[in-house]
Scaffold this active site. Structure first.
Site, PDB file in Angstrom:
ATOM      1  N   SER A   1      78.317  57.367  47.138  1.00 46.78           N
ATOM      2  CA  SER A   1      77.203  56.087  46.116  1.00 46.78           C
ATOM      3  C   SER A   1      78.192  54.541  45.324  1.00 46.78           C
ATOM      4  O   SER A   1      79.045  54.275  46.197  1.00 46.78           O
ATOM      5  CB  SER A   1      76.338  57.033  45.922  1.00 46.78           C
ATOM      6  OG  SER A   1      75.229  56.551  45.023  1.00 46.78           O
ATOM      7  N   ASN A   2      77.331  54.317  45.154  1.00 50.17           N
ATOM      8  CA  ASN A   2      78.079  52.852  44.470  1.00 50.17           C
ATOM      9  C   ASN A   2      77.385  52.589  43.481  1.00 50.17           C
ATOM     10  O   ASN A   2      76.292  52.935  42.627  1.00 50.17           O
ATOM     11  CB  ASN A   2      77.905  51.835  45.427  1.00 50.17           C
ATOM     12  CG  ASN A   2      75.843  51.082  45.484  1.00 50.17           C
ATOM     13  OD1 ASN A   2      75.329  51.026  44.461  1.00 50.17           O
ATOM     14  ND2 ASN A   2      75.492  52.077  47.048  1.00 50.17           N
TER      15      ASN A   2
END
Ligand code: CTP
Ligand code: CA
Length: 234
Positions: free
Chosen positions: A33-34
């Site tokens: 993810s980020n």
């Protein structure tokens, strides 16, 4: 607007917004993810509601409550976000892609929790490209394409050049670009500065928006989008 109602630029408009990160599973307990907080997308949703619009918020996992009055569609992966966007886009007047969509996902997420290999010091994962959600929405046939497709671009250098390139390549009508290399701005922050680039039959235009709270920036962006939708109404 009925008698006694207040006429606002967003009345009878449907704004669809993607927000937050996406999560791409590696196995049942891990993901890629980020750091997107979703703050900008949620602020856009609130601003569009204030402008009188109906708002659908397609959101990846974030620690925020949806603004009251917005329809929240919770998703995890880019593919789920893509499916939700494709479903809602045909009834949207404005589509705003604010999500930090993972560019890649695991080619083959493991069905069971991956075990650490005692005999290997490295692990190679194969990723495949995710669909470009906003480009797909912008490429819909006229009958189902939102009138206005607005993208975002977070860059660390050559901000205006990369943003102009994305505007053209993805077939967008407007793009909001910001320099995430500037300390205290962008990802996770409450303050953001931006460039807005938009296309009209006369060509490409750009405007610098100074550092300001995301809430205020969101209102500026929503009003600009509504103004492009119906020139002169705001
Ligand atoms: N976007 C999208 N679907 C993707 C990737 C991006 O809808 N799979 C949208 C974002 O929501 C944003 C815009 O495209 O509105 C630009 O995202 P960005 O990550 O800056 O663009 P990319 O084309 O992925 O280019 P890069 O990450 O290489 O800079
Ligand atoms: Ca990207």
């Amino acid at each position: 607007v009925g008698s006694g109602g207040v006429s606002k630029a967003g009345n009878n408009r449907h704004v669809v917004i993607t927000a937050g990160p996406t999560r791409e599973p590696l196995d049942p307990v891990r993901y890629l993810s980020n750091h997107s907080s979703g703050k900008m997308g949620y602020a856009l949703a609130a601003a569009a509601l204030t402008a009188g619009a109906r708002v659908s918020l397609i959101s990846g996992p974030v620690e925020l409550a949806a603004p009251k009055g917005a329809t929240l569609i919770q998703v995890e992966t880019a593919e789920q976000m893509h499916a939700a966007a494709r479903e809602l886009a045909p009834e949207a007047d404005i589509f705003i892609g604010c999500a930090a969509v993972a560019d890649y996902r695991l080619e083959a997420p493991a069905e069971h929790k991956m075990k650490k290999r005692e005999d290997e010091e490295t692990l190679t994962l194969t990723l495949v490209k995710n669909p470009d959600i906003i480009a797909a929405v912008a490429a819909l046939p006229t009958s189902s394409r939102p009138t206005l497709v607005v993208g975002f671009a977070a860059e660390t250098r050559d901000v205006e050049r990369y943003a102009r390139d994305k505007l053209m390549r993805k077939g967008l009508d407007m793009i909001v670009a910001n320099d995430v290399s500037q300390a205290g701005l962008g990802f996770g922050s409450d303050v953001n500065a931006a460039w807005v680039l938009w296309r009209t039959p006369q060509g490409t235009h750009s405007d610098a928006l100074p550092a300001q709270p995301k809430r205020q920036l969101a209102a500026t962006i929503v009003h600009r989008a509504l103004d492009l939708l119906v020139p002169g109404e705001t």
